[in-house]
Design an enzyme around this catalytic site. Sequence first.
Site, PDB file in Angstrom:
ATOM      1  N   GLU A 165       0.881  -1.198   0.253  1.00  0.00           N
ATOM      2  CA  GLU A 165      -0.128  -0.028   0.246  1.00  0.00           C
ATOM      3  C   GLU A 165       0.892   1.217   0.064  1.00  0.00           C
ATOM      4  O   GLU A 165       0.720   2.286  -0.798  1.00  0.00           O
ATOM      5  CB  GLU A 165      -0.996  -0.069   1.188  1.00  0.00           C
ATOM      6  CG  GLU A 165      -1.663   1.262   1.449  1.00  0.00           C
ATOM      7  CD  GLU A 165      -1.523   1.690   3.061  1.00  0.00           C
ATOM      8  OE1 GLU A 165      -1.137   2.817   3.061  1.00  0.00           O
ATOM      9  OE2 GLU A 165      -1.921   0.942   3.974  1.00  0.00           O
ATOM     10  N   GLU A 235       9.603   3.668   1.790  1.00  0.00           N
ATOM     11  CA  GLU A 235       8.323   3.113   2.457  1.00  0.00           C
ATOM     12  C   GLU A 235       8.755   2.180   3.485  1.00  0.00           C
ATOM     13  O   GLU A 235       8.111   2.040   4.440  1.00  0.00           O
ATOM     14  CB  GLU A 235       7.579   2.637   1.552  1.00  0.00           C
ATOM     15  CG  GLU A 235       7.052   3.778   0.389  1.00  0.00           C
ATOM     16  CD  GLU A 235       6.606   5.015   1.294  1.00  0.00           C
ATOM     17  OE1 GLU A 235       5.999   5.092   2.157  1.00  0.00           O
ATOM     18  OE2 GLU A 235       6.942   6.109   0.763  1.00  0.00           O
TER      19      GLU A 235
END
Length: 1168
Positions: A165, A235
């Site tokens: 995500e 991330e």
Amino acid sequence: MMQISAGSMNMLSCLAAICYTAVTISTTTITTSVSAFTAPSQQRSIINTQIPRSLPVLNEKDEKKGKFSLGNLFNGGGENDERGITTALRGGKLEPHPRPDPQVTPPSEPLPVHPEVRSGTLPNGLPYVILPNKSPPGRFEAHLQVFSGSADELEPQQGIAHLTEHVAYMGSRKRELLFGTGSQTNAYTDFHHTVFYAVCPVKTPSGGMPMLPMALDALVDVMEARAESSRLEKERAAVLSEMTMVNTIEYRVECQILSTLHRENRLAKRFPIGKESLIRSWQTDDVKSWHRQHYRPDNVLLYLVGDIDPDDAERVIAEKFGRLSAEKQGSEIKLKEIKEMAADLSDAVVDGSVKSAQSWHYPPVRHDCLAPGKKIRPHIFRHELLQSFSLHFFSKRPVEPIVDIDSFRKSLAKRVALAALQIRLNVGGRSDDPAFTFVEFNQLDSAREGCAVCSLDMTAEPHKWKEAIAKSLSEIRKLGVYGVTMGEMERYASSLMTDGEQLAAQGDRISHGDQLSYLMETVANGHTFMSPEQSYDMTAKALSSLTIEDVNNAAVELCSHVLALKDGEPSLQGPVIAIACTPKGASQDDPAYCDEDSLVQAIYDACQTEVEPEKDVVVPFTLLPEDELAMAMEANPPSWLGGQFSDGTPNTAPDTITRPFTLRRMGNGVRVGVSYNSHESQRGHLRLVAPGGRDAEKRLGFKKGSMSVGARTMQEGGAFGPWSREQVELFCVDHLLMVEINCSEESITVDFVFPTTNVGNVGFGDDVKLGITGTESVMQIVREIITGFRWEEDALGRSKSSFRTTHEGLLKNLENLSTERIMESMTNHDDRFLSIDVESVDAITLEDAQNAVMSQMSPSNLEVSISGDFDVNEVLEMVYKYIGTVPADANKEYLKEEVALEQGASVGSVPALPHGRHLELELPDSDPRAVAYVAGSAPNGWGYLADGSTVVEQIMANDSRASDYDKQRRKHPLFAHVALLLLSEIANRRLFSYVRERKQLTYDANFSFTGFERLMGGFFLVTVTASKENAQKALDACKETLQNLRKKQKISPDNVESAKRVVLNRHDFELRTTSYWAQLMSGIQEESVPLKGPLSFTDFQAVVEAITATDLQLTLETLGLDDDQFFTAIGQTVQIVTPDSDDDDDEEVPLVRQAPSIGMRRGGALRD
């Protein structure tokens, strides 16, 4: 999901209990309401428009295609098997979206479907749902829901859904094109979903180009994520930081709860945050393979809600998403073993689960809901950071779709039973020495978990845990055995009807976000999605046949897991789950000690106790009879005076209605503001403000904490005149009133939310006896607060208990403790800005609390601001009668002269800050965590500094090149307020870009101002979470970001324009709420807020648009940003022995990601 504890259950409204107990999705209201009528048989009937509502059937635009069912919603364009299920997209192995078994003969009349819904499926299998909605106009929301979450992960994949995500969302180039357009984007992952969304204006601010293609481009970009190595590393660092940030004791408790609740399935070991060791190991191929396996057009659902044309939306959807294909996604899976096994893996995860049996929207898990027996599944969680005992008591049940009148009627019966029980627990359960400090009983359908969860959540002081269990379970048994009383039936029935009327009146003014939450939840749970008008009509229809026997049968079903634990009762279905969380360290002979055996025994013993039926309480029809009001009018004739302002606005006449608000003063000194706002239909908000707060506590020489403890005592009390606390609270329940009383550094505020229509009605239809309006009931309570409030020792006891718990909790919370210490350092231990310690709380008497609060309740010190969907003249007439008749010298016996303060002590302003300093603090904890802070001096919310000078004065002194136009702009009373709003937005954006994106040191860093209105001066605070290893680096990066704003990377025009869009959009959205209007009016007529006046509203947009980068650069210099002015702190945990556990499992325990972002909470909505 917000919770209201028994401790904070307001004195005047336990209706909050109904709100959070009886509702899963609420589109516009904050309370659940009820209505009833008396049938010839004297049986009561009830309606409810706030049941969990869902969508099993959708209408397509083309009538020739027939109605659009949940089953064919998910059929793609491939070839169908004999059941009509598309198989081509999964190679014939996995049916993309299972549907319920068809019902040949519906058991009763189907519920109607929202007529405006448009839905369809692209040839590539991508389904979509479109709902035109006009509130707010000119905006829309697009949500892409991927049906894959942590429950779909295999053992070596734990956390990859969440990491993917991040990579897909943050790596989208097209998402970045939405920056500066007034759009908001975000994403979240839960057990079964990964959702990406964009909230956008219909047109670009500059150029007027359509935004829908841009928003869908960003979502398509997510479906085609590139998974670049550089983005993965960024991330990965963000997720690891997030793992540390969310690992608070509250989320560890939630982790323990969910692990035990779902012990029999994969939800117990598949929390979305994942495992650190695995997160550190994955490469781009791992992420890309997960992405390509799950981000397929046949495995998503697109929602569009907003001010859009459905025909145009369908065209753009086909244009943007039509080129995607499952085959192409599958061909790009990099890991050979995954590519070959992709379909089989999906089958293995789904086979035999509630997902395959009931709904594609449920996670692929199995639940022990139907196994007979009387088994209690206990679990104990002990930890040093816990200071209270809490019990979480569950029974899991299948979700029952609400699709016809019969199922709708049954859901109404449950809502009434739940409301009755919650009010009993919170009104009747608050004795002089209450057993529990918070209690909530509820049943919610959870699409995230694939089941309905019936829950009892309760907290108590550790030594009272057995008493608390006995009290709460006996109340549940009482409801199950005897049901509701006729008075309760009538009370909650009347409230429900009012609520239904409000929702129907709201119509297309329900916000896009609320509509979308409602739509997503109803689709997921298989309920019927109705319009507000349809919902109201159906409740009226169900009302005609719903009886008290129906409600009592529902009560038996809700309480069945508790009833079944009594000897001699039939076995229950499925296990009862009991999780107790308790402080560590109690010895076995301590009353606070709890283990699994004693927990089970306490529950069993509580269920053997005999119970007596509930008795009805006489509830007043009105708190102030007409004859008493007439006497008050004669004794103290009211009068109007004109409004007076200090921002340059001319005074208003005492007899004129003005727009956008009417501002006046009363002869007794009370300042009054009234505004009409139709956006929240049949709803109003009243704010009563008494300037002073903890600053007045210090200035007038009251005991430390007495003002705050007194305000909370008022919240915990509620007896007026001849009426007891219980009668007044039930009066508020009848009239759907919610009240919250708070004391801040600078004021006491009392906020009311109320219906503006007749409430407390008895009967239904032609036989109804109307009660007074919610507006009038609020006026009566405001008057009684000022003139007739009864101060009671038991309310003081509950207040003091709450403050003790708060302070003890602060000492065990890393973030709160660090903030407290840095505030102590900045203010030189100024009590006004610090928590109230236990010793000070214990020293406060009822007289201390009463004297402190009532000293602020002089009419000349009060301001009343009212906004809502009402007739302004009628409201002004009520204010005239109820507030205007308060004697001008009311509470004069409590007035007190200011006391002499120690030399150097300050009141009316924040203290002068000493030279900056750095603090280090440590908190014992089993898990490593760290948080860092940067703080310093700042103006207050209107531009005043601690020394009394203003932002504008300093800017003018430092800008010798200012033009006459610049000087004129900056003299506007709103200038500094707006400049600080914009500066905060820019600082937050810079922190995100530099500390998170560039330095990769944190998941999030936040900049904020204290924003005082009455106190001169204020503070800024930067909060950043990081690993212990990176805490100092993150702190230094935050300092560097602020200093770069001053020198190396100054504020640019683009920065300013982007911030303007955010501030204006937020302002426009909040103008649709009555609470924001009440907030805007508060202080307009106060001399203590000299720059706040009518111009702060009427000129807001113009002042925002006129601000320049130079203005903000100069405003920045009024903050304490020099090296020797910074106050910094690093708080970190010190490792201790792992807390006790009943399991000898050494497996790494996954953490629960922050609930608002990820939807981990039980029964939560499917969107943020």
